[in-house]
Design an enzyme around this catalytic site. Sequence first.
Site, mmCIF file in Angstrom:
data_model
loop_
_atom_site.group_PDB
_atom_site.id
_atom_site.type_symbol
_atom_site.label_atom_id
_atom_site.label_comp_id
_atom_site.label_asym_id
_atom_site.label_seq_id
_atom_site.Cartn_x
_atom_site.Cartn_y
_atom_site.Cartn_z
ATOM 1 N N HIS A 49 0.791 -1.236 0.000
ATOM 2 C CA HIS A 49 0.000 0.000 0.000
ATOM 3 C C HIS A 49 0.823 1.287 0.000
ATOM 4 C CE1 HIS A 49 0.838 0.295 4.320
ATOM 5 N NE2 HIS A 49 0.493 1.558 4.218
HETATM 6 C C1 UD1 Z 1 -1.808 6.181 5.473
HETATM 7 C C2 UD1 Z 1 -0.496 6.621 6.149
HETATM 8 C C3 UD1 Z 1 0.457 5.438 6.293
HETATM 9 C C4 UD1 Z 1 -0.235 4.228 6.902
HETATM 10 C C5 UD1 Z 1 -1.504 3.917 6.108
HETATM 11 C C6 UD1 Z 1 -2.266 2.725 6.649
HETATM 12 C C7 UD1 Z 1 0.095 8.976 5.679
HETATM 13 C C8 UD1 Z 1 1.012 9.876 4.933
HETATM 14 N N1 UD1 Z 1 0.169 7.659 5.358
HETATM 15 O O1 UD1 Z 1 -1.508 5.817 4.127
HETATM 16 O O2 UD1 Z 1 1.544 5.846 7.112
HETATM 17 O O3 UD1 Z 1 0.636 3.116 6.841
HETATM 18 O O4 UD1 Z 1 -2.345 5.061 6.145
HETATM 19 O O5 UD1 Z 1 -3.287 2.349 5.751
HETATM 20 O O6 UD1 Z 1 -0.659 9.443 6.505
HETATM 21 N N2 UD1 Z 1 -8.899 5.491 0.842
HETATM 22 C C9 UD1 Z 1 -10.175 4.993 0.724
HETATM 23 N N3 UD1 Z 1 -10.859 4.678 1.862
HETATM 24 C C10 UD1 Z 1 -10.326 4.848 3.088
HETATM 25 C C11 UD1 Z 1 -9.026 5.343 3.199
HETATM 26 C C12 UD1 Z 1 -8.319 5.658 2.071
HETATM 27 O O7 UD1 Z 1 -10.691 4.825 -0.367
HETATM 28 O O8 UD1 Z 1 -10.997 4.543 4.100
HETATM 29 C C13 UD1 Z 1 -8.139 5.821 -0.379
HETATM 30 C C14 UD1 Z 1 -8.203 7.289 -0.716
HETATM 31 O O9 UD1 Z 1 -8.541 7.421 -2.047
HETATM 32 C C15 UD1 Z 1 -6.805 7.820 -0.498
HETATM 33 C C16 UD1 Z 1 -5.948 6.582 -0.568
HETATM 34 O O10 UD1 Z 1 -6.782 5.479 -0.188
HETATM 35 O O11 UD1 Z 1 -6.450 8.771 -1.457
HETATM 36 C C17 UD1 Z 1 -4.796 6.649 0.364
HETATM 37 O O12 UD1 Z 1 -5.206 7.051 1.678
HETATM 38 P P1 UD1 Z 1 -4.298 8.058 2.531
HETATM 39 O O13 UD1 Z 1 -5.021 8.450 3.733
HETATM 40 O O14 UD1 Z 1 -3.780 9.139 1.646
HETATM 41 O O15 UD1 Z 1 -3.021 7.232 2.910
HETATM 42 P P2 UD1 Z 1 -2.689 5.705 3.050
HETATM 43 O O16 UD1 Z 1 -2.071 5.235 1.777
HETATM 44 O O17 UD1 Z 1 -3.825 4.902 3.573
#
Ligand code: UD1
Length: 356
Positions: free
Chosen positions: A201
Amino acid sequence: MHKILTIVGARPQFIKAAAISHAMRNLQAEIAEDILHTGQHYDDAMSARFFRELDIPQPRYNLGVGSGSHGAQTALMLSGIEEVLLKEHYDGLLVYGDTNSTLAGALAAAKLHVPVFHVEAGLRSFNREMPEEVNRVLTDHTSSLLFAPTETAVRNLKNEGFNEERIVFCGDVMLDNVRHYAPLAKVCESISQPYILATVHRDFNTDNQERLKNILAALCNIAEEYKCSMLFPVHPRTKQRLESMTDIHLSDRIKAVAPMSYLETLAALQGAKLVMTDSGGLQKEAFFSGRCCVVLRPETEWEEIVDCGAAMLADANQQKIAYAVGRLWEHTPCEPTQFGDGHAAEKIIENILSYR
Ligand code: UD1
């Protein structure tokens, strides 16, 4: 009575917060906790389910920030947390790990002179291109108490010149959790043995097509070569990227599933032959569950797992991944003695209560 505001926002933080919230509930007369959820993770499978399953108190505040660029996401959290801190008096603010929610909480509190308590302080990948590394370094530098999970983390902080009185070696709350919840693990996916549990991820793996393709090709080749299955819970970010790539064909041996709950993940670890991941949390949970791990990154913050031979760094390189699987397939890891005694949460609370 100490009144603490706990900031959570992303999946690994709900899991860490569970250990401390439970320990706080045993001390109700001395400490009270309000939880603020930034809304960084918002799908039921990434958020609400963990509160139900791990019996975490419902957040008093939910900022509903959702997805966005790093700057936009962090800015919304910062102003939302500041508003709460201006409205209510808290004796301290508790943050976990290295996400944008962690940094926003720490920054808002430090500017208002609310003591910041950082759980999982002192971790370093020494790779400033990772957003998580920037978040960790800045959070540590705004914190009043630095709760280091390992001696390596303590050493990193000392090397950066932190006042030793602020550093507390407490062990890892994730070890507390694995010990507590392992007997409650819940099998959700029927999968043929042997199988590898695989997750990807990190942005540098998902947002770079070549790296993602290399990792997926390695998963397929290994599944065929070892005649094993691959249990592949897909993070929303990874799912979005896979959907936009039309030239990806996964082997039938790869079972892609929705993100799993914590108890389902523990069961998946217990049944797995091996783990392949770029997640920091899963690397440790594998080690705590007696499983070896191929790390799909060029470096790790958890170097003691690599040093003791239970994990190997393989990056997104197909040859390195194949070599690491070969080396670790029949290897039994050592006991996880470097991460404390499974009572990190109690130590953290004792130190918060005595902080002046
Ligand atoms: C974040 C953390 C990372 C942690 C990870 C656990 C930061 C910089 N990164 O990364 O340290 O290991 O969480 O998962 O804070 N999305 C959904 N549904 C959700 C959540 C996310 O669809 O419930 C999608 C969104 O489109 C988003 C993407 O996943 O753009 C990434 O989510 P984001 O919160 O940016 O960071 P993670 O990659 O989850």
